[in-house]
Design a protein around this motif. Structure first.
Motif, mmCIF file in Angstrom:
data_model
loop_
_atom_site.group_PDB
_atom_site.id
_atom_site.type_symbol
_atom_site.label_atom_id
_atom_site.label_comp_id
_atom_site.label_asym_id
_atom_site.label_seq_id
_atom_site.Cartn_x
_atom_site.Cartn_y
_atom_site.Cartn_z
ATOM 1 N N HIS A 63 124.934 116.317 17.790
ATOM 2 C CA HIS A 63 123.823 116.173 17.473
ATOM 3 C C HIS A 63 122.714 115.856 18.450
ATOM 4 C CE1 HIS A 63 123.200 111.623 17.272
ATOM 5 N NE2 HIS A 63 124.239 111.561 16.697
ATOM 6 N N MET A 71 118.469 107.302 17.249
ATOM 7 C CA MET A 71 119.761 107.447 18.247
ATOM 8 C C MET A 71 119.389 108.857 19.131
ATOM 9 S SD MET A 71 123.343 108.554 15.851
ATOM 10 C CE MET A 71 123.362 106.924 15.087
ATOM 11 N N PRO A 72 120.253 108.545 20.169
ATOM 12 C CA PRO A 72 120.132 109.746 21.251
ATOM 13 C C PRO A 72 120.928 110.683 20.602
ATOM 14 C CG PRO A 72 121.258 107.876 21.964
ATOM 15 C CD PRO A 72 120.918 107.245 20.755
ATOM 16 N N MET A 74 124.588 112.622 20.678
ATOM 17 C CA MET A 74 125.838 112.596 20.870
ATOM 18 C C MET A 74 126.762 113.300 19.933
ATOM 19 S SD MET A 74 126.027 108.681 18.942
ATOM 20 C CE MET A 74 124.412 108.010 19.244
ATOM 21 N N MET A 76 129.468 112.762 16.646
ATOM 22 C CA MET A 76 130.014 111.869 15.908
ATOM 23 C C MET A 76 130.197 112.281 14.613
ATOM 24 S SD MET A 76 126.309 109.686 15.413
ATOM 25 C CE MET A 76 126.745 108.615 13.933
HETATM 26 CU CU LIG Z 1 125.016 109.760 16.830
#
Ligand SMILES: [Cu+2]
Length: 115
Positions: A63, A71-72, A74, A76
């Motif tokens: 994302h 949130m940057p 990454m 997940m």
């Molecule tokens: Cu994330």
């Protein structure tokens, strides 16, 4: 008015207006944030599905920034609010999604294909 006076006048106007411009920006910022919270599309983050587990409803998403979670970007794993959300997507799909923090657990509440 000679040209020096005109330049000076211009500088004075700019100096007089700039605090107003700053003030206008400052007062506009909280309103903008309020709008973003109530506007659902503003909370949608971009992502690409990496993996879908239809048994558990968990999806792995690469994302971009998720502003409402701070949130940057990454990759997940997210849980989904409803397993039907995971059924709507497959690996490689480009999506827009909304995620929320529910008691420390990150849950996807909405998902849409990003065309
Ligand atoms: Cu994330």
């Amino acid at each position: 008015m000679n040209s020096k006076t005109v330049v000076l006048f211009g500088v004075l106007i700019a100096a007089a207006l700039s605090p107003l411009a700053v003030l206008a920006q400052t007062s506009a910022t909280p309103a903008k944030q309020g709008d973003a919270k109530s506007d659902q599309s503003g909370d949608m983050a971009q992502g690409e599905i990496q993996k879908v587990d239809t048994d558990t409803g968990r999806i792995t998403i690469k994302h971009g920034e998720i502003k409402n979670l701070g949130m940057p970007g990454m990759t997940m794993v997210f849980a989904t609010k409803d397993k039907s959300i995971a059924d709507k997507v497959k690996t490689g799909d480009k999506i827009r999604f909304k995620a929320v923090n529910e008691n420390g657990k990150l849950i996807v509440t909405e998902i849409a294909q990003d065309k």
